[in-house]
Design an enzyme around this catalytic site. Structure first.
Site: not given
Ligand code: AMP
Length: 302
Positions: A198, A48-49, A159, A44, A161-162, A165
């Site tokens: 997100s 951000g990703h 990121g 998804a 963002k987390d 984590q």
């Molecule tokens: P996820 O798919 O939610 O597991 O996120 C994958 C990676 O993308 C993780 O390292 C997150 O911290 C990063 N990430 C998610 N949202 C953002 C954002 N808004 N800005 C920067 N990195 C992000």
């Protein structure tokens, strides 16, 4: 487990579904001198990703992104079944951002029959998200340890963002002697109105989507107070909490100023620390954070 690796002329991204085909592909790239940066995701994909992919590619790395909705980090009551999955679209976005390889394993490739090993991190996993989602970080640490073993990158990118984590993974990488892999953290990417991007924002009703900006509003209010000289952690947290409480659609989970590595509460902001906020908007939980630096308050917010 069939291995499906294909080269798509349009997207120029190689998709590996098995560890064996992933390793073959990365082996070839390394033989050509490539350094590999790895961006783990649950798909998804949004800006951000993609910002993490772009940054690593711009710094000369061959970028491998994983797309894997990791079942072990979801509680039974959470949104595993409904988590958004758009693999074809994601592959195009990842390729456009500069990723060369996408690792998209099925669940039984990552967790084969008889799987019996879990990586559980204490310390920074305990509070905040760890207290509300008790098995979440063990699921995250386990899958990241496994993915790092599969990919063996030179660099792994997460990121801001987390933030919790990041603290958990940093601890895990130190403890498991994976610290020959460089851990890099990219800044939080936000919508124009400040809401942190997100994959779960799409669950929000229009009213909750608007109300969700209270989280960044809370962080900015706290930042303003720090710029005015406040250093007491509880007062800084109260300023953030007041903004969330003023938003009737937000049920606050926490506002907490914590040490960035240990993720434990601090008393006084005498060094940079992380202010974390979380709240529920309808049935959707959102989290956000900001590093507050008492010495340099003209810095950009993240
Ligand atoms: P996820 O798919 O939610 O597991 O996120 C994958 C990676 O993308 C993780 O390292 C997150 O911290 C990063 N990430 C998610 N949202 C953002 C954002 N808004 N800005 C920067 N990195 C992000």
């Amino acid at each position: 487990m069939p291995t499906a690796t294909h080269h798509d002329a349009l997207t120029a991204i190689t998709v590996a579904r098995s560890t064996a085909s992933l390793r073959d592909e990365l082996h070839q790239l390394r033989a050509e001198g490539a350094k590999v940066a790895f961006v783990p995701t649950m798909g998804a994909l949004h800006e951000g990703h993609l910002s993490l992919v772009r940054r690593a590619a711009a710094q000369g790395y061959v970028v491998c992104v994983s797309i894997f909705v990791n079942p072990t980090q979801f509680a039974p009551s959470e949104d595993l079944a409904s988590y958004p999955r758009h693999e074809e679209h994601d592959l195009g976005l990842a390729a456009d951002a500069g990723a060369c390889v996408a690792f998209c394993p099925a669940a039984d490739e990552v967790y084969p029959d008889g799987f019996a090993t879990t990586v559980s991190v204490d310390g920074p996993s305990r509070g905040l998200e760890g207290a509300i989602r008790p098995h979440h970080f063990a699921g995250v640490a386990t899958v990241v340890a496994k993915l790092l073993s599969m990919v063996r990158p030179d660099r792994v990118v997460f990121g801001q963002k987390d933030a919790q984590q990041v603290a958990v993974i940093r601890r895990m990488m130190r403890d498991l002697h994976l610290d020959d892999i460089e851990l890099v953290v990219g800044p939080t990417v936000r919508e124009p109105d400040g809401l942190a991007m997100s994959s779960r924002n799409g669950y929000l009703s229009p009213e909750d989507r608007r109300a969700g900006t209270a989280l960044v509003g809370a962080l900015r209010a706290a930042q303003t107070l720090v710029r005015q000289g406040e250093r007491q952690a509880r007062a800084i947290e109260r300023a953030a909490a007041a903004v969330l409480e003023a938003e009737p659609r937000c049920a606050t989970d926490y506002t907490a100023l914590v040490d960035t590595d240990r993720f434990e509460p601090i008393e006084c902001l005498d060094a940079p620390a992380t202010l974390c906020v979380a709240g529920r908007f309808g049935s959707t939980r959102l989290i956000d954070n900001m590093i507050l630096d008492p010495a340099n308050q003209s810095q950009p917010e993240d």
